[in-house]
Each structure stands twice: as C-alpha cells, then as structure tokens.
Design an enzyme around this catalytic site. Structure first.
Site, PDB file in Angstrom:
ATOM      1  CG  ASN A  13     -98.803 -93.606 -56.903  1.00  9.88           C
ATOM      2  OD1 ASN A  13     -99.939 -93.498 -57.364  1.00  9.88           O
ATOM      3  ND2 ASN A  13     -97.949 -94.523 -57.308  1.00  9.88           N
ATOM      4  N   GLY A 523     -73.391 -73.437 -95.098  1.00  9.50           N
ATOM      5  CA  GLY A 523     -74.674 -73.964 -95.554  1.00  9.50           C
ATOM      6  C   GLY A 523     -75.068 -75.309 -94.966  1.00  9.50           C
ATOM      7  NE  ARG A 600     -76.478 -57.134 -95.379  1.00  8.31           N
ATOM      8  CZ  ARG A 600     -75.838 -56.000 -95.630  1.00  8.31           C
ATOM      9  NH1 ARG A 600     -74.553 -56.014 -95.928  1.00  8.31           N
ATOM     10  NH2 ARG A 600     -76.468 -54.847 -95.598  1.00  8.31           N
ATOM     11  CB  ILE A 601     -78.856 -56.470 -88.749  1.00  9.77           C
ATOM     12  CG1 ILE A 601     -77.851 -57.009 -87.728  1.00  9.77           C
ATOM     13  CG2 ILE A 601     -80.119 -55.987 -88.060  1.00  9.77           C
ATOM     14  CD1 ILE A 601     -78.371 -58.148 -86.899  1.00  9.77           C
ATOM     15  CG  HIS A 618     -81.241 -67.917 -82.414  1.00 14.51           C
ATOM     16  ND1 HIS A 618     -80.303 -66.994 -82.813  1.00 14.51           N
ATOM     17  CD2 HIS A 618     -81.150 -67.998 -81.051  1.00 14.51           C
ATOM     18  CE1 HIS A 618     -79.674 -66.522 -81.749  1.00 14.51           C
ATOM     19  NE2 HIS A 618     -80.173 -67.115 -80.673  1.00 14.51           N
ATOM     20  CG  ASP A 654     -82.012 -63.783 -82.692  1.00 10.45           C
ATOM     21  OD1 ASP A 654     -82.279 -64.142 -83.856  1.00 10.45           O
ATOM     22  OD2 ASP A 654     -80.854 -63.722 -82.240  1.00 10.45           O
TER      23      ASP A 654
END
Length: 671
Positions: A13, A523, A600-601, A618, A654
């Site tokens: 308010n 996993g 792995r990249i 991620h 990423d």
C-alpha cells in the site's frame, strides 16, 4: 494479513488514501516535495530521508453497513483542527448545504503521534470518540497485542477461545435438529441416551469408530468440506449396521493446529445432516485446537457411533450358517466413499491432473467434486431386511475392497466367487485404473469399485431380501456371485476379471518423442527422467541410455526399467567418439538428447549436428557458476539462493538458451 496458514502479503500500500500510508506520512520528517523530485530525476538513492523517532496510531471511523452497503449522508461533527499531535484524514466525506456528511464506508482516519505507543493510541481513541456521526463505528482494539506483550494468555499460545465459541454458536441449531426421543439431553458433560424412549425393550449396544483418511487432503485442495461429514458418519453407521444394529447416537472429534470456524462448521454441519438421515442424534463432540502438535493448516476428524439392537434380532454375522450356494447381493456405492485416497492423490499428482479440471466422464463437474462424492448411508434401506432374519451376513466394503472385507463374514471353509462385470463400475474407477495404471486385482483390493455393501443370503431368500431393499429405498441390487467351497488359500476368487474395467480412459496419445539419455555416473537425474516418461501424460519415450563408462551405476538402473543401454568408451579423438554416439542415436530414431551427468565436453560439430535437440541439466542458476564444480563454486561465493537449470546445449559450455529454472535456499551450514 495474519491467516490460519500464516502471514500472507496481499499488496504493497503506497496510495495516499490508504490508512497504511497515512500513518507513515505522519512520521516523515523530510520534505515530501524534495523526495518526489528525487524520484522523478532518479536521484532518490542519494537523497537523505529522515523519520521522527515517535510512535503513531491510525484508527478508521467507518459508517454503518460498511463494507457491504454503507449508510451515507449522515452529518459529521466534532472534527478537531489539525495539530502536531493529531491529523484527521478524510476519505468518505462531502460538503453539502447541511455541512460535512458521510459519503462512503471508510469515512475518516484519525492519526495521532505520541512519544510512546500508549500515548499515541490514547490520543487517537479520544479523538475518535469526540467525532460524532450517526452509525459511526471503529476498532477499539488497535494495537492490543503490543499493549499485552507482558501478559501470556491462552490465545497467545495459539488457542483461539473466541473462534471456538463462535463455532459452537454457528452449529448449535443444526446439532439440536438431530435429537430423537431418547436423546433430549445434549450439550452437557456427557450425553444421556434413553434406549427405552428409542423403542428398545432388551437392547444391546454396538459401537463403531472411524475417520475419513486422506480424503481430507482432497477437500483441502478443492475447498469443499461439506461432504466429509457424510463420509465420517457413513463409515461408522454402515459398520454398526453390519451387526444388525440401528445407530442411535454419534459423537465427533475435530482436531486442528489452528481453528478456522468456517471450515470446521462446514464439516460439523454435514455430520449433523448425515446423522439426521441415518436416524441418529449428534449428542456431542470435541473440537480441539492443538498448536505445536498439528501445523496451522493441518486437521483431522474422527467419529464414534453408538448403535443399539434388540437381543431378539439376528446377531450378525451368522458366520457358521454361511455355506456353499449362498448368494452374494451387492448394493451400489456412491463413488470412492472414503478409502484409497493416498493412491488417488498419487495418481492425480503423477499425471499432472488438477482437481479443478472437468472430469473426463462428466464435464459438468470437476475431478475433485467426483472424488469427494460423500459416502452412501445404507441404514434406512437395509435395516428391515436384516431384522427379518433372511440375511446371513453383511460386509461393508471399505479399505481393502471386496478382497479383504467380504472374508470377514465367511467361515474358513468357504470362499466367495465373484463374477466380474455383473455390476456397473462407476467411471471414476475406470479413470483411476487407466491412469495409474492400476492392475485390476489391486483396484479390487484397494477400492470398493462400485460396491458399498455385500449381503450374504440363501438362494431361497434372495427375492424376499431384494424386495425389502427396493421397498425401503434402494434403487438397484446386483447378484455378483455365490459362496463356494474353498479350494485354495484365497477366500475371494474373481471370475472374468478382465470384464471389471472397460479401459474407457486409456490415453490415446500422439506419438511420443524418442529420447536418448547420456550419463557418466550414478544416474540419479536419469532415474527421475525415466520415471516421468512412464506417466501417461508424458510426451517422451526413453529409448536408450548411453554411457562413456562401463561401470556407471546408472546402467543397471536403466536396465531395471527395461531400457536399452549402450557403452561407448571415452577413447580416441573426440570427433570419432561422438560419431559413434551419433550412430547409436540415429539407429534408434532419437530426436532429443538429454545430458544427465554426462562428464565430457561435446565438440562444436556434435552440438551443431543436434542443434536445439540437446538438453542439459545443470546444478546452478545459470548463467552463474558454469562447469563441473557449480555447487562448490556457489557455496564458496556465499550465495543465499542456488538451484537448477535445464537449458539447450550450445558450443560454449553451459551457455545455451534456458528452458526452465528452479530455486532452493542456501542455509548457513549447507555443504
């Protein structure tokens, strides 16, 4: 606003007509014009703003009928001139030939300053009393919780006596309406039940007690509480009925962490209505507010039914007389009644249904309304058939379904042979069966599946019992099987079980997207993705899990779900390695790749080959904390909020477009 579920923010308010703002303005010790100029020029951060080190109280003077239909044109007198101590703000006033009159609900706001809270409050109350207009009313308890800070009361512990008294007042009439000739004394420390006045000569008592289980959670989610009383009463009186007894009195127990009168009243009123329909009196109850034991939004309800029977009536169940050839007669249920709701809620949650969306079998009502259909009361339609001596036993089909309840009235040497398809199964059970999916045997062991009561009668008495049930209000009776000699360990044998459910609500879905999951470790993310893909409403089908490590724990998990796994070892040039992965993916028609802990990249050529079709999970709120050590970096940075990001994979690590994010708080000692 302080609500039964904690503090809720309604709005900020900052309008000058709001009492919340008017009290703050009286403490402002800087020039408001200077502040407004700073706001318009963007220099507010460097503008010094001072506040008075005093206390302020504002009291709204309202007009009779506010907020629904306030009375207007009432002459106002006694408003003092503004001074350093008190300013009266106008809200619902206007000047006429007769002078100043009311023109709205909130008429004036008296705002007073003092060196102490008590001084400011006393000034505001004195001026509020001084101002006169017909129909004026205002709160005299403003700030009472500050004045009483040194005193501890029962309400301070979280128990609202006033709310409890208001509840009792609101339900008194409906409870008294349930009185019967033998239960005139209601409302004392105990309740007297005169069984002679109830018409019994040599009475025996039968007592039953039950609750409504997690059906409460569905009522809470939908805001519909007025059927739960029928569930509570029904679960108890139907149990008592199974012993050839007529319910004569009922008591309820309502317990909560914080009493909300409207919700409790809705439940108790429905208890009273169900008692009246069953012919028993609601003779008493207990409403317990237990902060600290129950959370503010938690509550439960239980009931106890006292039934009576003449000693000359059949003492059911006549277990020893149940024999081969006896007929099993079923009375239809009104839906789920009050059992199996933990499974119901799981099915609703797993499939992403809303209780408020239309029921697929009846678009005129919601799923929640169908699930909350109240328990059917059988007393008036069944008691005469039981008293006739033509019924050997009766089973109330509650938790455990026919499978577990009917054997309770059987001798050890017999079994019940049930002809599935011999009674209509309401659509709600087909819907649960299809969307679980739940196996037919599990359905029959968990839910009533459309059968509320089963009566065991001899073949020669079948017609007479059926006629009595119809005469006293039952609309349908179904012969669902017979009593047979027991030949296995099972006391219930289902015939043609495939006829029980019609599979009317199996989701006919367009083709699912083929997904390949890439992992390197345990996993845990992959497991959740697989589980979600198995739900009927999922648009995905996990076809293959590929790992770069032969000993990855996730491989065994994937295989346990019947999903194909492939190991592509991390050897050779990256392009050659990724060509092997692409070959495995293309072989299975994969359209979407999900990286779930894949360490792995990926090369630019692989990412571009699968552009906008690789999703990464991620463990941070990107674009912060990229790379393999995101959680460690976030903790080292001392952030107060962390989280998870699902995003498209891009050439840069990423850095792809974000699809979804969720946050979690970071606490002081988190690791």
């Amino acid at each position: 606003m302080v609500t039964p579920k904690g503090c809720k923010l309604l709005e900020f308010n900052c309008r000058f007509g709001d009492p919340e703002t008017e009290v703050l303005m009286r403490l402002l010790d800087s020039d408001l014009y200077t502040i407004c100029v700073a706001c318009s020029k963007g220099t507010l951060a460097s503008t010094e703003i001072n506040w008075k080190a005093q206390n302020v109280v504002g009291i709204v003077l309202a007009s009779e009928g506010y907020p629904a239909k306030p009375t207007v044109n009432r002459r106002i007198q006694g408003i003092p001139e503004h001074n350093e101590e008190t300013v009266v703000f106008h809200a619902g006033t206007k000047i006429t030939e007769d002078g100043l009159v009311t023109s709205g609900g909130r008429v004036l706001c008296v705002v007073s300053i003092g060196n102490s809270f008590q001084e400011a409050r006393n000034r505001a109350l004195a001026v509020s009393e001084q101002i006169k207009f017909e129909g004026k009313y205002y709160r005299k308890d403003i700030g009472h919780f500050l004045l009483n800070k040194g005193n501890v009361s029962y309400s301070a512990s979280g128990v609202d006596i006033a709310e409890g008294n208001a509840l009792i007042a609101s339900i008194k009439d409906v409870c008294l309406a349930t009185r019967t000739p033998g239960t005139e004394s209601i409302g004392g420390f105990g309740a007297l039940v005169d069984l002679k006045a109830e018409g019994f000569n040599t009475p025996q008592l039968v007592i039953g007690m039950d609750g409504v289980g997690t059906k409460i959670a569905v009522a809470e989610a939908t805001g519909h509480f007025d059927g739960l009383g029928y569930d509570l009463v029904g679960m108890c009186v139907n149990d008592v009925l199974c012993h050839c007894a007529r319910p004569v009195a009922f008591l309820d127990y309502y317990v909560t962490g914080r009493l909300v009168k409207e919700e409790a009243a809705a439940v108790i009123r429905s208890i009273a209505k169900a008692c009246k329909e069953s012919g028993c009196a609601l003779v008493g109850g207990e409403t317990a507010e237990m902060p600290g034991v129950y959370n503010p939004g938690q509550w439960d309800v239980a009931g106890c039914c006292i039934g009576a029977r003449e000693a000359s009536w059949p003492q059911l169940p006549l277990t020893d007389s149940v024999s081969e050839g006896d007929v099993l007669l079923a009375l239809p249920s009104n839906g789920l009644h009050s059992n199996g709701f933990s499974l119901v809620r799981k099915i609703v949650s797993d499939n992403g249904f809303s209780y408020k969306e239309p029921a697929p079998w009846n678009p005129l009502v919601s799923i929640g309304e169908e699930l909350l259909r109240p328990t059917k009361l059988y007393v008036k339609s069944v008691i005469e058939a039981l008293k006739s001596g033509k019924v050997k036993a009766i089973a109330h089909i509650t938790g455990g379904g026919i499978t577990e309840n009917l054997p309770r009235v059987f001798p050890e040497q017999v079994a019940g042979e049930i002809q599935c398809g011999s009674w209509p199964v309401p659509e709600v059970f087909d819907w649960l069966h299809s969307n679980g999916p739940v196996a037919p045997a599990e359905m029959l062991k968990t839910f009533n599946c459309g059968v509320g009561l089963v009566l065991v009668v001899s073949a020669e008495n079948q017609e007479a019992v059926t006629d009595s049930l119809l005469e006293h209000g039952e609309s349908a009776i179904y012969k669902i099987g017979n009593v047979v000699k027991k030949t296995t360990n099972e006391q219930i044998v289902y015939k043609t079980v495939e006829n029980t459910f019609k599979y009317r609500f199996v989701k006919t879905q367009s083709r699912k997207i083929n997904v390949g999951i890439l992992i390197s470790g345990a996993g845990s993310n992959m497991k959740k993705l697989i589980e979600k893909s198995l739900y009927n409403k999922s648009n995905c089908s996990v076809r293959v899990v590929i790992s770069n490590k032969a000993d990855a724990g996730g491989i065994a998990i994937a295989r346990s779900y019947g999903i194909e796994t492939v190991v592509v070892p991390s050897v050779g040039e990256r392009e050659q390695y990724e060509a092997l992965i692409t070959q495995e993916l293309e072989k299975r028609g994969i359209e979407l790749i999900c990286l779930a802990g894949f360490m792995r990249i990926l090369t630019a050529s692989f990412v571009n080959r699968w552009k906008n079709r690789i999703i990464n999970i991620h463990p941070s709120l990107l674009p912060s904390f990229k790379g393999a050590h995101a959680v460690k970096l976030a903790l080292e940075a001392g952030v107060k909020v962390a989280g998870c990001t699902a995003h498209f994979a891009d050439v840069e690590v990423d850095a792809g477009a974000i699809i979804a994010q969720e946050t979690v708080p970071v606490y002081k000692d988190d690791t």
